[in-house]
Design a protein around this motif. Structure first.
Motif, PDB file in Angstrom:
ATOM      1  N   ARG A 225       0.788  -1.370  -0.044  1.00  0.00           N
ATOM      2  CA  ARG A 225      -0.173  -0.153   0.008  1.00  0.00           C
ATOM      3  C   ARG A 225       0.963   1.271   0.035  1.00  0.00           C
ATOM      4  O   ARG A 225       1.939   1.340   0.635  1.00  0.00           O
ATOM      5  CB  ARG A 225      -0.880  -0.033   1.184  1.00  0.00           C
ATOM      6  N   ARG A 226       0.324   2.255  -0.480  1.00  0.00           N
ATOM      7  CA  ARG A 226       1.174   3.314  -0.647  1.00  0.00           C
ATOM      8  C   ARG A 226       1.436   4.401   0.454  1.00  0.00           C
ATOM      9  O   ARG A 226       2.404   4.954   0.823  1.00  0.00           O
ATOM     10  CB  ARG A 226       0.833   4.302  -1.792  1.00  0.00           C
ATOM     11  N   GLU A 227       0.176   4.326   1.424  1.00  0.00           N
ATOM     12  CA  GLU A 227       0.362   5.378   2.562  1.00  0.00           C
ATOM     13  C   GLU A 227      -0.411   4.588   3.661  1.00  0.00           C
ATOM     14  O   GLU A 227      -1.051   3.671   3.842  1.00  0.00           O
ATOM     15  CB  GLU A 227      -0.629   6.330   2.406  1.00  0.00           C
ATOM     16  N   TRP A 228       0.233   4.908   4.949  1.00  0.00           N
ATOM     17  CA  TRP A 228      -0.206   4.700   6.060  1.00  0.00           C
ATOM     18  C   TRP A 228       0.337   5.618   6.998  1.00  0.00           C
ATOM     19  O   TRP A 228       1.150   6.384   7.034  1.00  0.00           O
ATOM     20  CB  TRP A 228       0.709   3.349   6.644  1.00  0.00           C
ATOM     21  N   GLN A 229      -0.883   6.037   8.234  1.00  0.00           N
ATOM     22  CA  GLN A 229      -0.573   7.051   9.163  1.00  0.00           C
ATOM     23  C   GLN A 229       0.098   6.679  10.449  1.00  0.00           C
ATOM     24  O   GLN A 229       0.975   7.635  10.812  1.00  0.00           O
ATOM     25  CB  GLN A 229      -1.727   7.813   9.311  1.00  0.00           C
ATOM     26  N   ALA A 230      -0.307   5.607  11.206  1.00  0.00           N
ATOM     27  CA  ALA A 230       0.179   5.348  12.473  1.00  0.00           C
ATOM     28  C   ALA A 230       0.896   4.093  12.456  1.00  0.00           C
ATOM     29  O   ALA A 230       0.464   2.998  11.591  1.00  0.00           O
ATOM     30  CB  ALA A 230      -0.984   5.512  13.405  1.00  0.00           C
ATOM     31  N   GLU A 231       1.615   3.770  13.439  1.00  0.00           N
ATOM     32  CA  GLU A 231       2.350   2.604  13.629  1.00  0.00           C
ATOM     33  C   GLU A 231       2.091   2.008  14.979  1.00  0.00           C
ATOM     34  O   GLU A 231       1.869   2.838  15.955  1.00  0.00           O
ATOM     35  CB  GLU A 231       3.976   2.818  13.661  1.00  0.00           C
ATOM     36  N   GLY A 232       1.761   0.869  15.203  1.00  0.00           N
ATOM     37  CA  GLY A 232       1.598   0.136  16.267  1.00  0.00           C
ATOM     38  C   GLY A 232       0.357  -1.020  16.275  1.00  0.00           C
ATOM     39  O   GLY A 232       0.173  -1.408  15.218  1.00  0.00           O
ATOM     40  N   TRP A 233       0.228  -1.533  17.436  1.00  0.00           N
ATOM     41  CA  TRP A 233      -0.620  -2.661  17.533  1.00  0.00           C
ATOM     42  C   TRP A 233      -2.110  -2.230  17.656  1.00  0.00           C
ATOM     43  O   TRP A 233      -2.922  -3.476  17.777  1.00  0.00           O
ATOM     44  CB  TRP A 233      -0.097  -3.881  18.661  1.00  0.00           C
ATOM     45  N   SER A 234      -2.443  -1.207  17.977  1.00  0.00           N
ATOM     46  CA  SER A 234      -3.512  -0.944  18.720  1.00  0.00           C
ATOM     47  C   SER A 234      -4.913  -0.570  17.651  1.00  0.00           C
ATOM     48  O   SER A 234      -5.704  -0.094  18.376  1.00  0.00           O
ATOM     49  CB  SER A 234      -3.507   0.289  19.678  1.00  0.00           C
ATOM     50  N   HIS A 235      -4.700  -0.757  16.437  1.00  0.00           N
ATOM     51  CA  HIS A 235      -5.690  -0.353  15.549  1.00  0.00           C
ATOM     52  C   HIS A 235      -6.604  -1.494  14.990  1.00  0.00           C
ATOM     53  O   HIS A 235      -5.876  -2.741  14.779  1.00  0.00           O
ATOM     54  CB  HIS A 235      -5.105   0.308  14.408  1.00  0.00           C
ATOM     55  N   THR A 236      -7.674  -1.333  15.120  1.00  0.00           N
ATOM     56  CA  THR A 236      -8.813  -2.268  14.737  1.00  0.00           C
ATOM     57  C   THR A 236      -9.298  -2.031  13.252  1.00  0.00           C
ATOM     58  O   THR A 236      -9.913  -0.659  13.100  1.00  0.00           O
ATOM     59  CB  THR A 236      -9.573  -2.707  15.722  1.00  0.00           C
ATOM     60  N   ASP A 237      -9.508  -2.768  12.464  1.00  0.00           N
ATOM     61  CA  ASP A 237     -10.121  -2.818  10.999  1.00  0.00           C
ATOM     62  C   ASP A 237     -11.383  -3.199  10.848  1.00  0.00           C
ATOM     63  O   ASP A 237     -11.726  -4.269  11.636  1.00  0.00           O
ATOM     64  CB  ASP A 237      -9.066  -2.995  10.080  1.00  0.00           C
ATOM     65  N   ASP A 238     -12.210  -2.809   9.818  1.00  0.00           N
ATOM     66  CA  ASP A 238     -13.363  -3.490   9.577  1.00  0.00           C
ATOM     67  C   ASP A 238     -13.211  -4.907   8.627  1.00  0.00           C
ATOM     68  O   ASP A 238     -12.015  -4.813   7.760  1.00  0.00           O
ATOM     69  CB  ASP A 238     -13.950  -2.493   8.587  1.00  0.00           C
ATOM     70  N   PRO A 239     -13.312  -5.924   9.191  1.00  0.00           N
ATOM     71  CA  PRO A 239     -13.019  -7.192   8.517  1.00  0.00           C
ATOM     72  C   PRO A 239     -13.564  -7.229   7.155  1.00  0.00           C
ATOM     73  O   PRO A 239     -12.769  -7.849   6.225  1.00  0.00           O
ATOM     74  CB  PRO A 239     -13.847  -8.368   9.198  1.00  0.00           C
ATOM     75  N   ALA A 240     -14.398  -6.266   6.750  1.00  0.00           N
ATOM     76  CA  ALA A 240     -14.746  -6.374   5.087  1.00  0.00           C
ATOM     77  C   ALA A 240     -13.395  -5.784   4.339  1.00  0.00           C
ATOM     78  O   ALA A 240     -13.551  -6.113   3.227  1.00  0.00           O
ATOM     79  CB  ALA A 240     -15.817  -5.409   5.006  1.00  0.00           C
ATOM     80  N   SER A 241     -12.678  -4.904   4.906  1.00  0.00           N
ATOM     81  CA  SER A 241     -11.451  -4.422   4.256  1.00  0.00           C
ATOM     82  C   SER A 241     -10.621  -5.422   3.958  1.00  0.00           C
ATOM     83  O   SER A 241      -9.995  -5.532   2.975  1.00  0.00           O
ATOM     84  CB  SER A 241     -10.981  -3.323   5.021  1.00  0.00           C
ATOM     85  N   LEU A 242     -10.331  -6.375   5.002  1.00  0.00           N
ATOM     86  CA  LEU A 242      -9.276  -7.493   4.998  1.00  0.00           C
ATOM     87  C   LEU A 242      -9.852  -8.328   3.863  1.00  0.00           C
ATOM     88  O   LEU A 242      -9.209  -8.848   2.793  1.00  0.00           O
ATOM     89  CB  LEU A 242      -9.101  -8.125   6.136  1.00  0.00           C
ATOM     90  N   ARG A 243     -11.059  -8.833   3.861  1.00  0.00           N
ATOM     91  CA  ARG A 243     -11.647  -9.662   3.000  1.00  0.00           C
ATOM     92  C   ARG A 243     -11.599  -9.102   1.291  1.00  0.00           C
ATOM     93  O   ARG A 243     -11.394  -9.959   0.317  1.00  0.00           O
ATOM     94  CB  ARG A 243     -13.101 -10.034   3.276  1.00  0.00           C
ATOM     95  N   ALA A 244     -12.025  -7.843   1.400  1.00  0.00           N
ATOM     96  CA  ALA A 244     -11.784  -7.192  -0.080  1.00  0.00           C
ATOM     97  C   ALA A 244     -10.527  -7.373  -0.458  1.00  0.00           C
ATOM     98  O   ALA A 244     -10.194  -7.645  -1.698  1.00  0.00           O
ATOM     99  CB  ALA A 244     -12.226  -5.751  -0.024  1.00  0.00           C
ATOM    100  N   ALA A 245      -9.446  -7.069   0.115  1.00  0.00           N
ATOM    101  CA  ALA A 245      -7.953  -7.239  -0.198  1.00  0.00           C
ATOM    102  C   ALA A 245      -7.593  -8.455  -0.633  1.00  0.00           C
ATOM    103  O   ALA A 245      -6.658  -8.447  -1.213  1.00  0.00           O
ATOM    104  CB  ALA A 245      -6.863  -6.558   1.013  1.00  0.00           C
ATOM    105  N   PHE A 246      -8.078  -9.472   0.137  1.00  0.00           N
ATOM    106  CA  PHE A 246      -7.908 -10.810  -0.486  1.00  0.00           C
ATOM    107  C   PHE A 246      -8.852 -11.540  -1.167  1.00  0.00           C
ATOM    108  O   PHE A 246      -9.114 -12.908  -1.044  1.00  0.00           O
ATOM    109  CB  PHE A 246      -7.367 -11.520   0.936  1.00  0.00           C
ATOM    110  N   SER A 247     -10.037 -10.662  -1.675  1.00  0.00           N
ATOM    111  CA  SER A 247     -10.986 -11.496  -2.546  1.00  0.00           C
ATOM    112  C   SER A 247     -10.523 -12.449  -3.501  1.00  0.00           C
ATOM    113  O   SER A 247     -11.340 -13.421  -4.131  1.00  0.00           O
ATOM    114  CB  SER A 247     -11.854 -10.507  -3.114  1.00  0.00           C
ATOM    115  N   SER A 248      -9.634 -12.306  -4.155  1.00  0.00           N
ATOM    116  CA  SER A 248      -9.024 -12.969  -5.289  1.00  0.00           C
ATOM    117  C   SER A 248      -8.321 -14.519  -4.858  1.00  0.00           C
ATOM    118  O   SER A 248      -8.039 -15.246  -5.521  1.00  0.00           O
ATOM    119  CB  SER A 248      -8.107 -12.337  -6.365  1.00  0.00           C
TER     120      SER A 248
END
Length: 390
Positions: A225-248
């Protein structure tokens, strides 16, 4: 030097800090661990502990207890992303017991280390947030609440955002690698076998392996990915974003990702190995000294090795100054080589050109069939290393 009665304060109650506490306590030191959380726990999920890490835990008397909370890896399986077909398989079942690869939940390992440390007489103090460290004849930890703690030696095992590292090295800006990672643990309803699987696709890959008697599966998924703002372990994502990234991705991946609820997500940043690991009666350990990308699965293991070498170097030296110098000398070259190997590893799983990827996968498959010992042995310099000898 004899460590009997020496006072040592360790900032950070993670894997590295607790292993150091055990190693130092076993040599007679009076050890306390300062942990900023309200309980000893470990964020994240699973880790792989290779034989070089197990040897330290075994030398500390934890071998049997560690085996009981881990899954022994039987193979490493590299797989093509589309259908999940196996590209190359490395059989680990023929390795001696002392050279097995173990999968463990971080929380389980931290609990084992903390309980063993308490039984050995280590004092673990919770809700202790350090603000900075002052090296000197009697080094001091200044706490956020205004208190301070003096001791004979202070160790910063407080990870990426160490309060001691900038004291010794100044403030350094990390470099974003252009990669983002998700981490999750899901129930093993898909029958994932006791092996590490690397699912390789264009610009991304996903690693999976079982935990907790194969009742759960650890997932680490990496995307360029080109951009990212924060570093660390404390961020939680929407699982739909993960599924979309690996949909293929096919094979077992869709079923695993369907079970993901609230994945952790973080940007992968590259840090330099610290120039200075120690000052007057202070020292860095683990990620505080050498943050490591996850592509060799050696971050926690390098901290475990550090812990043993630090205790051994202090024990053998006439004073702290010589012991700390010996510690950095013995560790810096090795961890730098490991960090560089991890930095250069991810692209191998992310080939975008279909022709290049096809040729590379054919080559991997041929090597796995015709020269499995060569494939297994390419990282012997990491896995066969034993810091407990000598």
């Amino acid at each position: 030097m004899a460590l009997d009665g020496t006072g040592i304060t360790i900032i950070g109650g993670g894997i590295g800090g607790l292993t150091a506490a055990l190693a130092l306590r076993s040599r007679g030191a009076n050890v306390r661990v300062l942990e900023q959380a309200d309980a000893i726990r470990e964020v994240g999920a699973g880790i792989q502990v290779s034989p070089n890490g197990f040897r330290v835990l075994d030398a500390l008397g934890l071998g049997d207890a560690f085996r009981a909370i881990t899954v022994a890896g039987q193979a490493v399986s590299l797989r093509d992303y589309k259908r999940g077909g196996e590209v190359m398989r490395l059989d680990l079942t023929s390795l001696p017991e002392t050279e097995t690869y173990r999968f463990v939940h971080r929380a389980d390992l931290v609990e084992l280390l903390a309980e063993t440390a308490r039984q050995a007489g280590v004092q673990i103090r919770l809700l202790q947030k350090a603000d900075t460290v002052v090296p000197g004849p009697k080094p001091r930890v200044d706490m956020v609440n205004g208190d301070h703690i003096d001791d004979d030696l202070i160790i910063g095992a407080d990870g990426l955002h160490s309060v001691l590292r900038p004291v010794l090295n100044g403030v350094e800006a990390p470099f974003f690698t252009g990669q983002v990672a998700w981490r999750a643990v899901v129930p093993n309803l898909m029958g994932h076998p006791p092996e590490a699987r690397v699912h390789m696709g264009p610009g991304r890959h996903l690693v999976s392996y079982p935990l907790r008697n194969c009742q759960a599966v650890n997932i680490v998924a990496v995307e360029e990915r080109r951009e990212w703002q924060a570093e660390g372990w404390s961020h939680t994502d929407d699982p739909a974003s993960l599924r979309a990234a690996f949909s293929s991705f096919g094979g077992m991946v869709p079923e695993m990702l369907h079970a993901v609820d609230a994945p952790g997500v973080w940007g992968l940043f590259r840090h330099n190995v610290a120039r200075k690991w120690f000052g007057e009666n202070v020292a860095l350990l683990g990620d505080a000294a050498h943050p490591t990308l996850p592509f060799m699965a050696q971050g926690a293991v390098m901290a475990i090795e550090d812990a043993w070498v630090l205790a051994d170097a202090l024990h053998k030296a006439p004073d702290f100054a010589e012991g700390l110098h010996s510690y950095q000398t013995r560790r810096a070259g090795r961890v730098r080589r490991v960090v560089e190997a991890a930095n250069g590893n991810a692209w191998k799983y992310h080939l975008r050109n279909p022709l290049v990827r096809g040729v590379a996968h054919l080559g991997l498959g041929a090597l796995g069939r015709l020269a499995p010992d060569r494939m297994l042995g390419q990282f012997d310099w990491i896995y066969k290393h034993d810091v407990t000898v000598g």
